[in-house]
Design an enzyme around this catalytic site. Sequence first.
Site, PDB file in Angstrom:
ATOM      1  N   CYS A 156       0.656  -1.102  -0.058  1.00  0.00           N
ATOM      2  CA  CYS A 156       0.011  -0.171   0.153  1.00  0.00           C
ATOM      3  C   CYS A 156       0.900   1.346  -0.053  1.00  0.00           C
ATOM      4  CB  CYS A 156      -1.206   0.104   1.030  1.00  0.00           C
ATOM      5  SG  CYS A 156      -2.154  -1.223   1.120  1.00  0.00           S
ATOM      6  N   SER A 157       2.174   1.142   0.457  1.00  0.00           N
ATOM      7  CA  SER A 157       2.863   2.113   0.296  1.00  0.00           C
ATOM      8  C   SER A 157       3.816   2.506  -0.667  1.00  0.00           C
ATOM      9  CB  SER A 157       4.183   2.110   1.512  1.00  0.00           C
ATOM     10  OG  SER A 157       3.073   2.164   2.732  1.00  0.00           O
TER      11      SER A 157
END
Length: 373
Positions: A156-157
């Site tokens: 997600c980063s």
Amino acid sequence: MKNAVISSTGLWTPPHSISNEELVASYNAWADNWNRERDADIASGLIEPKTHSSVEFIEKASGIKSRYVMNKTGVLDPDIMAPRIPERPNEQISVMAEIAVNAAREALERAGRKPEDVDAVICAASNMQRAYPAMAIEVQQALGIGGFAFDMNVACSSATFGIQTAADFVRSGSARSVLMVNPEICSGHLNFTDRDSHFIFGDVATAVLVEEESFAPAGHWKILGTKLKTEFSNNIRNNFGFLNRAAPEGIGAPDKLFKQEGRKVFKEVVPMVATMINEHLDELGLQGTDLRRLWLHQANANMNRLISTKVLGHEASADESPTVLDTYANTSSAGSIIAFHKHSEDFVSGDKGLICSFGAGYSAGTVFVEKTA
Ligand code: COA
């Protein structure tokens, strides 16, 4: 060292949306079938029956009301419970590259940029559809961009890690213009038969153009600072890889799909991210009150409420911390970029904000930006 800025962003949204009501109805029909087929074992107490999912729970626990997907019929069919995205021949552009190109075209157009002006492409995403050749190289070719391209995955980063990577190329002088794309077909990695997480994700593609300040168009975003952090955790995991085997029923082997310990993630990631943001603010000589807006990772509305309170000192209004979770759900790396893309037009010169993502790894990234005239 040169200065890196964000020149523009792009967004591509799939045409199909699934409401919580539709998703829960299909999950419940699947669960009823599952229970019916195991009637005897359930009656004898050998196995536990599947319990129904609920629209109210999903909205209260996550803030999600609907999500966009690449394929609606497969996901909602109780006999399939997975997207059915036809395989394409190698000669045809792959589906991930195609949606990335859609988002990229908007970013290029908004910056008034031609493909030949771009020096590099980074495809930063969680849900890669293959090992190689890199999706980024396919995007590069489809757009007619020179230079180099590669994929990177920080779950997600990925987008904030992609922005820092692009900014570092610009700062060091190895590129003047870098296109960073986040095609996220999360539905392909989601277990739609897992009641705890079947509602979490959606599909989308975003793009960010990171460029050298003197080359960038007027009205760009100065990057005031970027910071990345990782800390190993098994609490969010997806074992998809070369050991993958499709389950006989075609849903996908459950341990090769997304799974998480949601409660632990919540408890551990909120303080990690809030501390990281506050430390980065300190380093930049800024305070929470200097920020007009937080474009946070879109995983859970309650998580964002807590993080923004720890940063701003009060509960953030919808204007201070906008959500796209309600309509997009969690779109992994793309979430904070969708929020930035959709909720930044009203910024005037000097306004500051934070793009922040967090997720599996654990990983987190902060990108402080300031609007220019
Ligand atoms: N429908 C109805 N009830 C459900 C349900 C569903 N779809 N899913 C779980 N429940 C039930 C559980 O069984 C549990 O019941 P119990 O109390 O009787 O045991 C109850 O609801 C609470 O479940 P829990 O998993 O503790 O809920 P939660 O409040 O933690 O919310 C998440 C779940 C996933 C929304 C939340 O933990 C979260 O968002 N975590 C962080 C996620 C994240 O950021 N992940 C990163 C991904 S990249």
